[in-house]
Motif scaffolding. Sequence first.
Motif, PDB file in Angstrom:
ATOM      1  N   GLU A 264       0.909  -1.154   0.059  1.00 48.15           N
ATOM      2  CA  GLU A 264      -0.052   0.053  -0.032  1.00 48.15           C
ATOM      3  C   GLU A 264       0.874   1.377   0.003  1.00 48.15           C
ATOM      4  O   GLU A 264       0.628   2.003  -0.787  1.00 48.15           O
ATOM      5  N   ARG A 268       0.760   4.113  -2.875  1.00 48.09           N
ATOM      6  CA  ARG A 268       0.600   5.475  -2.384  1.00 48.09           C
ATOM      7  C   ARG A 268       1.526   6.527  -2.858  1.00 48.09           C
ATOM      8  O   ARG A 268       1.397   7.590  -3.562  1.00 48.09           O
ATOM      9  N   GLY A 278      -5.476  13.445  -4.640  1.00 46.18           N
ATOM     10  CA  GLY A 278      -6.835  13.060  -4.388  1.00 46.18           C
ATOM     11  C   GLY A 278      -7.244  11.753  -5.138  1.00 46.18           C
ATOM     12  O   GLY A 278      -8.254  11.337  -5.061  1.00 46.18           O
ATOM     13  N   ARG A 279      -6.265  11.262  -5.875  1.00 44.39           N
ATOM     14  CA  ARG A 279      -6.911   9.907  -6.577  1.00 44.39           C
ATOM     15  C   ARG A 279      -6.921   8.961  -5.718  1.00 44.39           C
ATOM     16  O   ARG A 279      -6.015   8.769  -4.781  1.00 44.39           O
ATOM     17  N   GLU A 280      -7.757   8.073  -6.184  1.00 42.64           N
ATOM     18  CA  GLU A 280      -7.938   6.720  -5.181  1.00 42.64           C
ATOM     19  C   GLU A 280      -7.463   5.803  -5.718  1.00 42.64           C
ATOM     20  O   GLU A 280      -7.102   5.488  -6.834  1.00 42.64           O
ATOM     21  N   PHE A 281      -7.020   4.540  -4.589  1.00 45.83           N
ATOM     22  CA  PHE A 281      -6.491   3.464  -5.212  1.00 45.83           C
ATOM     23  C   PHE A 281      -7.043   2.389  -4.164  1.00 45.83           C
ATOM     24  O   PHE A 281      -7.336   2.759  -3.045  1.00 45.83           O
ATOM     25  N   PHE A 282      -7.203   1.214  -4.450  1.00 49.23           N
ATOM     26  CA  PHE A 282      -7.645   0.263  -3.421  1.00 49.23           C
ATOM     27  C   PHE A 282      -7.133  -1.225  -4.111  1.00 49.23           C
ATOM     28  O   PHE A 282      -6.509  -1.351  -5.241  1.00 49.23           O
ATOM     29  N   TRP A 289      -3.985  -4.683  -7.404  1.00 53.22           N
ATOM     30  CA  TRP A 289      -4.074  -3.253  -7.080  1.00 53.22           C
ATOM     31  C   TRP A 289      -4.633  -2.661  -8.051  1.00 53.22           C
ATOM     32  O   TRP A 289      -4.111  -2.740  -9.245  1.00 53.22           O
ATOM     33  N   ALA A 291      -5.329   1.759  -9.513  1.00 51.89           N
ATOM     34  CA  ALA A 291      -5.520   3.232  -9.128  1.00 51.89           C
ATOM     35  C   ALA A 291      -6.524   3.826 -10.236  1.00 51.89           C
ATOM     36  O   ALA A 291      -6.432   3.616 -11.345  1.00 51.89           O
ATOM     37  N   ASP A 292      -7.441   4.495  -9.834  1.00 52.37           N
ATOM     38  CA  ASP A 292      -8.441   5.142 -10.749  1.00 52.37           C
ATOM     39  C   ASP A 292      -7.936   6.621 -10.694  1.00 52.37           C
ATOM     40  O   ASP A 292      -7.911   7.514  -9.785  1.00 52.37           O
TER      41      ASP A 292
END
Length: 400
Positions: A264, A268, A278-282, A289, A291-292
């Motif tokens: 993670e 990041r 502000g971009r999201e990842f999950f 993984w 990243a959007d």
Amino acid sequence: MQHRMNIAKRRALENAAYREGVYPTRVFPVLFPVHEIEVRATTRTGRDYALIDKFLERSIAEGGITTIPHLAEFLRLDPVLVDRAVRVLRRIGHLDPHGDQLVLTDLARESLQANTCYEIRREDRRKIYFDGYTSQPMHRRYYQSSSPFLAPAEALALLGKRFSRLSSFRPFRRDALTALARNPDREKFNLPIAVENPQEVQPECVFLPLYLVRTVVRGGHERYLAYSETNGSELDEELSALCTNLPDIGFALQNETPPVSQQEQSVRGWLERYALAGREFFQHPDGSWQADLAPEDFEPATQRGIRDVGSFVDLGTVVVRVWCQDHEVRRRALLARAKSLLGVFRYRPQDRADLLRMAGDQLEFPDLDDGRLRALATEAGENALIKQLDQLDSELKQGT
């Protein structure tokens, strides 16, 4: 070298995701140990029978005529001509070389049965490759004009940041070459039927640069997909099964897997460097993984190329899928990919439908075909791409 490596690695990751249907969690550039076996063998060649040779052999086989005078009398031929033909048949291994009685060899009987005059050439040397763990033969895809195998000194130069070396202390199994010679599918492993009685001359250890893509399949089990560095778009089923099922390899690669918290942190840190704030990842349940990113992350002033959408970034200890929900961004990415594939369409037209389908799946344009691609290009005002497709189709029609 680094650029070529990155392309091959990306192809391997995309193939795993969009052709095999499993998302990668890690890619391992490894040097896979291989037994290089130089063998000496005889080869069998075939040709049409000379008319007199065939009648001589049939007379011996079917008529039981076993001397030169009797053959000359039976066939009403000059004894000198028959003697000369018999000498040729002895030289190519069709007649027993000893004694006055003419006896057909097994090679001659096989030739008569096949209506083909087989000859044995005594000296053939070739290299056959076997994996360094189980001594199973390597697929013929590795026998190209430019060998993908590296000598130990060449492999040493790739160690470190680029590749890690898998180790095997298992010697070459002496019965592996014999088993290959008896294998009915031996041509699949570059040992043609015409090569007979292969004998080992000298074993050497070489290395094959591979990308092992780790995925998690149903039930939480890990699977490794093997792709050669020289052909990252073609899965090696045999090596994939070997690397998945062999504990030696699994243990070696597990030791290089960091905890989720460290993964993670890597994702990041990458986002902070290469995308706007502000971009999201999950992380998906299978451990992969994503990243959007947003449309503005792919503007000319940013560091992300449009073709990164739907593809993967290797961060060394973790793989990240780059994604964008915006339809316009994904359409731009698809058309950019189509442009890059035009050369492949020209030289491998048989792969065109499959490559379009895969590109469509990659960017969520399902069942993409030529018609749908042209519609998307028209919608985006990409008239140049449409012209290129028309020209390509015209060239292919003229070539048929």
